[in-house]
Design a protein around this motif. Structure first.
Motif: not given
Length: 793
Positions: A674-675, A765-767, A781-783
């Motif tokens: 989980f990123q 990339g963005g999660y 909440n952003i990775a």
């Protein structure tokens, strides 16, 4: 009677004298490379024929004409005068556009109608849909440099260094058997490689191109190209009927193909030769439609077996590294495979197929000249002979085989030092708890014994200032190293939660191990047995007795007892099941080429209380299933489903945690984690996780050189924990509701040339973390993650 005999004799002699035997080769005027399957005819006659896959032809001319007409898709038509018993070379001049741009209504295009029939008969004509077959094959691969243009500088002085030889050359003879649906075994019974006495890599020579041109996707260098004769190809490919050739009772349709404009897919271009008998592929020339760092061309020739089955007869390939070492002298690999002694529908036994799809016979490198004389389809020319003579001399002087042994060891994660091997997996390690671990491991190798190995490791953590050490004795039960009995001892660190089946993923490219900071110190002794059974199942059975001391503030309350450290006695069984997984035996080891089926991991542990001072009695089970799927016109999907369960309350380090990989100092995507989750944010004694990713490849964006690859990720997790109050002095959460995150990744946004061999592509990339466990602040909440990969396009 006598006069009749003389008359017949004169007639035969006159007829023979009037015939002319002609042979020759058709080549590209610019590159001088042969042109496979060029169409030839004798002017003003009905004599027509097609040259072979090497551009060669021969025929008997019984006409008065002495003019040959030669045509080939993408080249200008040529006429050539020939003379009796002459060997000629026909040079064709390329045209600017290799496929004609003709606007024809799809309904009126005769090529489309022919391709539709090819698609209808495709499954019946596919040789791998025959019940069973076997054949022998002679393979020859040459590595060389292509000296282009008039550049005479030759800064690398390759002309001088080669001196009339090839850069590298290898031959092999293989025997293959196949049984539907996909049981296959190919044995290399003879091999000869310039410069090497024992070429353990010779088995890779059989896998440079697909065996037949009937799969929906043709795979080159991990890129799936849509086959022009797959279902639905008429919507994506443009076909043009170039020529029609009559051969006895059959008609051969010569059809060029290339992708339609503005279609985002990985396509091929080339020429199909379709025989009217069952509308089968008789010949094919194909290459990727887009030019990249590496160009590959395949040429395949089929022949009719038993007057019913079209079967490959010759498979050629050519790989050119367009800019390596430079654009004036690109390296070229040319390979030829000649298939013979074909037998179809044999009563084969599926139990007669081994684990490896390709393997080397032990005596393959010791074949004599009589063996090669028997199997060589064409004798070695003077350049071939000189290559062997010169390169074998250099190889013996420079001891090429010793360098090959180093490569073999590195592929096993080792580096040889005479009678010892350095264990690279225990050399210069790093994690956030120890910092840099200085040290290494050593194992005795086959110079001491092939039956057993004795090893030890020692390491010192710069940050935690502590020694770690251990030793191991391994007895090899089977020659292929897949049957081993071991005894080990270690005073070491283990990351909390690593008792799960995730520990099997601990390899150099698993960046998750670099961010670990929560460890247990263990003092452990154990025995193990490792073996394979039923061909596709790997077993690892261990009995361990260990004393565990958490290296973080922690106390476990169980009943009236308090544990700050504990003893653990366990029997643990790890199982890996990969149905129909294929292996190539190369570099003295089995190298997996994967499987299309799901791979199943099972981990079962049983703890025993009061047995060897064990403190806990429990059962722990974990199961994981993963698979990669490729769907035409959609892309590649990858998933992993995992679940675990413990039936008793246990200390923190024996439960499930560590599935998060959010670290501000390590901004790389870490597979199957989980990123947006912190490494030890949640604790569970039962859980279910799903990691789902889809790669659209080049289906979405394709604008000249700018071709980013789009990934879409969805990760879902659930977990629960009994008796949370038993765990003291440590913070954690439980995820008894769904944990949700979604990510988008763009690869190859920036490309950097890598030694003219490939491009290193960098992406981002963005999660986003959402749902029940989203953080109050949006930014939390952003990775953001960065990616790197290698591309030849």
């Amino acid at each position: 009677m006598k006069h009749t005999f003389c008359f017949l004799l004169c007639l035969i002699l006159t007829r023979s004298y009037g015939q002319e035997f002609i042979r020759g080769t058709v080549v590209d005027k610019e590159t001088k490379l042969p042109l496979a399957f060029a169409n030839l005819s004798v002017k003003n006659t009905d004599i027509t024929f097609i040259c072979d896959v090497n551009g060669k032809f021969s025929f008997v001319n019984h006409s008065q004409s002495n003019i040959l007409i030669c045509t080939y898709v993408g080249f200008k038509k040529a006429e050539c005068i020939f003379h009796k018993n002459e060997t000629i070379v026909i040079e064709l001049e390329p045209v600017l556009n290799d496929l004609k741009e003709v606007v024809i209504n799809a309904a009126d295009n005769p090529a489309n109608g022919i391709i539709e029939k090819v698609i209808v008969f495709k499954e019946k004509n596919n040789p791998e849909n025959v019940k069973s077959f076997q054949y022998s094959c002679y393979n020859k691969i040459i590595y060389d440099y292509n000296f282009l243009g008039n550049d005479k500088t030759d800064s690398l002085q390759l002309r001088q260094k080669l001196r009339g030889t090839h850069f590298f050359m290898m031959e092999s003879v293989t025997e293959r058997k196949f049984m539907k649906p996909n049981l296959s075994e190919e044995v290399v019974i003879g091999t000869k490689v310039s410069g090497f006495k024992n070429p353990s890599f010779a088995s890779i020579a059989t896998d440079f191109q697909p065996f037949s041109f009937y799969n929906d996707n043709i795979k080159f260098f991990n890129i799936n190209y849509l086959n022009p004769i797959s279902k639905g190809s008429l919507k994506k490919y443009k076909f043009h009927l170039e020529e029609t050739v009559m051969r006895e009772k059959d008609t051969i349709y010569i059809i060029s193909f290339k992708p339609k404009a503005n279609k985002n897919f990985d396509g091929l271009k080339g020429v199909l030769y379709i025989n009217s008998k069952k509308f089968a592929v008789q010949n094919v020339v194909a290459s990727p439609a887009e030019k990249g760092k590496i160009d590959i061309k395949i040429q395949q020739k089929y022949s009719l077996q038993d007057n019913e089955y079209w079967f490959p007869e010759q498979l050629n390939f050519s790989i050119q590294f367009n800019h390596f070492p430079n654009e004036h002298t690109p390296m070229v690999i040319d390979g030829k495979s000649y298939i013979s002694q074909v037998k179809l529908n044999l009563p084969l036994d599926k139990n007669g197929f081994g684990l490896q799809s390709v393997r080397l016979d032990e005596a393959s490198a010791s074949k004599d000249s009589l063996f090669w004389k028997k199997y060589r389809v064409e004798p070695l020319n003077t350049v071939d002979q000189k290559t062997y003579r010169v390169m074998d001399s250099i190889g013996q002087k420079k001891n090429f085989d010793s360098y090959l042994s180093i490569v073999e060891k590195i592929l096993q994660g080792k580096y040889p030092l005479k009678c010892l091997d350095v264990d690279l997996s225990k050399t210069l390690l790093y994690n956030r708890y120890e910092g840099l671990r200085i040290g290494s491991g050593f194992y005795t190798n086959e110079r001491i014994s092939r039956k057993f190995s004795l090893g030890a490791f020692l390491g010192y953590g710069v940050k935690d200032k502590a020694l770690k050490y251990g030793g191991e004795f391994i007895f090899r039960l089977l020659k292929n190293n897949e049957g081993q009995l071991g005894i080990h001892y270690q005073n070491n660190l283990i990351e909390t939660g690593s008792y799960s089946n995730r520990s099997a993923e601990d390899n150099f490219l698993n960046f998750r191990r670099f961010i670990g900071y929560q460890y247990d110190a263990i003092n452990e002794i154990g025995v193990s047995i490792h073996f394979r059974s039923f061909k596709y199942i790997l077993w690892d059975l261990r009995f361990n007795q260990s004393k565990t001391t958490p290296k973080y503030s922690y106390e476990f309350i169980f009943g009236n007892q308090s544990f700050t450290h504990y003893n653990n006695s366990t029997v643990k069984l790890d199982l890996r099941f990969a149905y129909r997984e294929k292996f190539v035996n190369s570099f003295h080891q089995n190298i997996s080429t994967g499987t299309k089926n799901p791979i199943v991991f099972v981990s079962f542990s049983k703890g025993f209380k009061d047995f060897f001072k064990g403190d806990f009695d429990y059962t722990k089970i974990e199961l994981a299933v993963e698979q990669s799927l490729y769907t035409r016109n959609i892309g590649a999907t990858r998933y992993r489903v995992e679940t675990g369960y413990v039936n008793k309350s246990l200390p923190y380090g024996l439960l499930f945690t560590g599935e998060g990989s959010h670290d501000k100092n390590m901004l790389l995507i870490m597979k199957n984690t989980f990123q947006t989750m912190l490494p030890y944010e949640f604790l569970s004694d039962r859980y279910v996780n799903l990691f789902l990713s889809h790669n659209f490849g080049g289906l979405v964006f394709k604008r000249n050189k700018f071709q980013p690859v789009l990934w879409w990720h969805n990760n879902i997790g659930w977990g629960a924990l009994s008796h949370e109050a038993f765990h003291k002095l440590i913070e954690f959460k439980t995820k008894d509701k769904m944990y949700l995150e979604t990510g988008v990744e763009f690869d190859n946004l920036i490309k950097i040339n890598y030694f003219n061999l490939a491009d290193i592509g960098f992406g981002v990339g963005g999660y986003y973390r959402y749902g029940y466990y989203s953080n109050p602040e949006f930014k939390d909440n952003i990775a953001l993650r960065f990616t790197a990969n290698i591309s030849i396009k």
